[in-house]
Scaffold this motif. Structure first.
Motif, PDB file in Angstrom:
ATOM      1  N   SER A  81       0.840  -1.191   0.000  1.00  0.00           N
ATOM      2  CA  SER A  81       0.000   0.000   0.000  1.00  0.00           C
ATOM      3  C   SER A  81       0.875   1.241   0.000  1.00  0.00           C
ATOM      4  O   SER A  81       2.038   1.199   0.413  1.00  0.00           O
ATOM      5  N   THR A  82       0.305   2.347  -0.407  1.00  0.00           N
ATOM      6  CA  THR A  82       0.995   3.628  -0.329  1.00  0.00           C
ATOM      7  C   THR A  82       1.465   3.841   1.112  1.00  0.00           C
ATOM      8  O   THR A  82       0.705   3.621   2.053  1.00  0.00           O
ATOM      9  N   GLY A  83       2.715   4.241   1.269  1.00  0.00           N
ATOM     10  CA  GLY A  83       3.285   4.474   2.595  1.00  0.00           C
ATOM     11  C   GLY A  83       4.105   3.315   3.131  1.00  0.00           C
ATOM     12  O   GLY A  83       4.907   3.506   4.048  1.00  0.00           O
ATOM     13  N   ASP A  84       3.944   2.109   2.586  1.00  0.00           N
ATOM     14  CA  ASP A  84       4.799   0.993   3.013  1.00  0.00           C
ATOM     15  C   ASP A  84       6.244   1.345   2.704  1.00  0.00           C
ATOM     16  O   ASP A  84       6.530   2.021   1.711  1.00  0.00           O
ATOM     17  N   TYR A  85       7.164   0.881   3.531  1.00  0.00           N
ATOM     18  CA  TYR A  85       8.567   1.267   3.341  1.00  0.00           C
ATOM     19  C   TYR A  85       9.515   0.246   3.956  1.00  0.00           C
ATOM     20  O   TYR A  85       9.122  -0.619   4.725  1.00  0.00           O
ATOM     21  N   PHE A  86      10.785   0.411   3.575  1.00  0.00           N
ATOM     22  CA  PHE A  86      11.890  -0.231   4.284  1.00  0.00           C
ATOM     23  C   PHE A  86      12.979   0.813   4.453  1.00  0.00           C
ATOM     24  O   PHE A  86      12.988   1.839   3.761  1.00  0.00           O
ATOM     25  N   GLU A  87      13.877   0.566   5.401  1.00  0.00           N
ATOM     26  CA  GLU A  87      14.991   1.476   5.629  1.00  0.00           C
ATOM     27  C   GLU A  87      16.309   0.742   5.417  1.00  0.00           C
ATOM     28  O   GLU A  87      16.421  -0.443   5.739  1.00  0.00           O
ATOM     29  N   LEU A  88      17.266   1.460   4.860  1.00  0.00           N
ATOM     30  CA  LEU A  88      18.613   0.947   4.670  1.00  0.00           C
ATOM     31  C   LEU A  88      19.546   1.828   5.504  1.00  0.00           C
ATOM     32  O   LEU A  88      19.662   3.018   5.242  1.00  0.00           O
TER      33      LEU A  88
END
Length: 108
Positions: free
Chosen positions: A29-36
């Motif tokens: 969905s819009t807004g899903d994320y991951f961080e590196l």
């Protein structure tokens, strides 16, 4: 003993779903994320997933986005990447979240 401040700087990144112009077939969905962070630590919020095909499409650019780029470099000016699924048309945004000093000897 003196703390070593590190010999290089990299940015931590957040890759988030900016928009989905088609139908979401991967369950994102819009807004899903991951961080590196810390050069190579990929993390997701608990209970979330990120489509491996969307990840594969943005992955080649992340090492460059972690570094300082020339102002005229197209990658310095562009922060949007598309998933390869033509039905989904999922668009991701890559943002720098923090500048971090690291020791190159600690990295492979």
């Amino acid at each position: 003993m003196v703390d070593d401040p590190g010999d290089m700087e990299l940015y931590d990144l957040r890759v988030s779903v900016d928009r989905i112009e088609g139908r979401s077939v991967c369950g994102m969905s819009t807004g899903d994320y991951f961080e590196l962070t810390n050069s190579a630590h990929l993390t997701l919020p608990e209970g979330q997933h990120f489509c491996v095909y969307a990840l594969a499409s943005v992955l080649p650019f992340l090492a460059a986005k972690q570094r300082d780029l020339a102002s005229g470099d197209w990658l310095a000016q562009d922060s949007h990447f598309a998933c390869p699924d033509p039905e989904e048309r999922l668009i991701m945004r890559v943002e720098r979240t923090r500048r971090r000093r690291l020791n190159s000897a600690d990295l492979t």
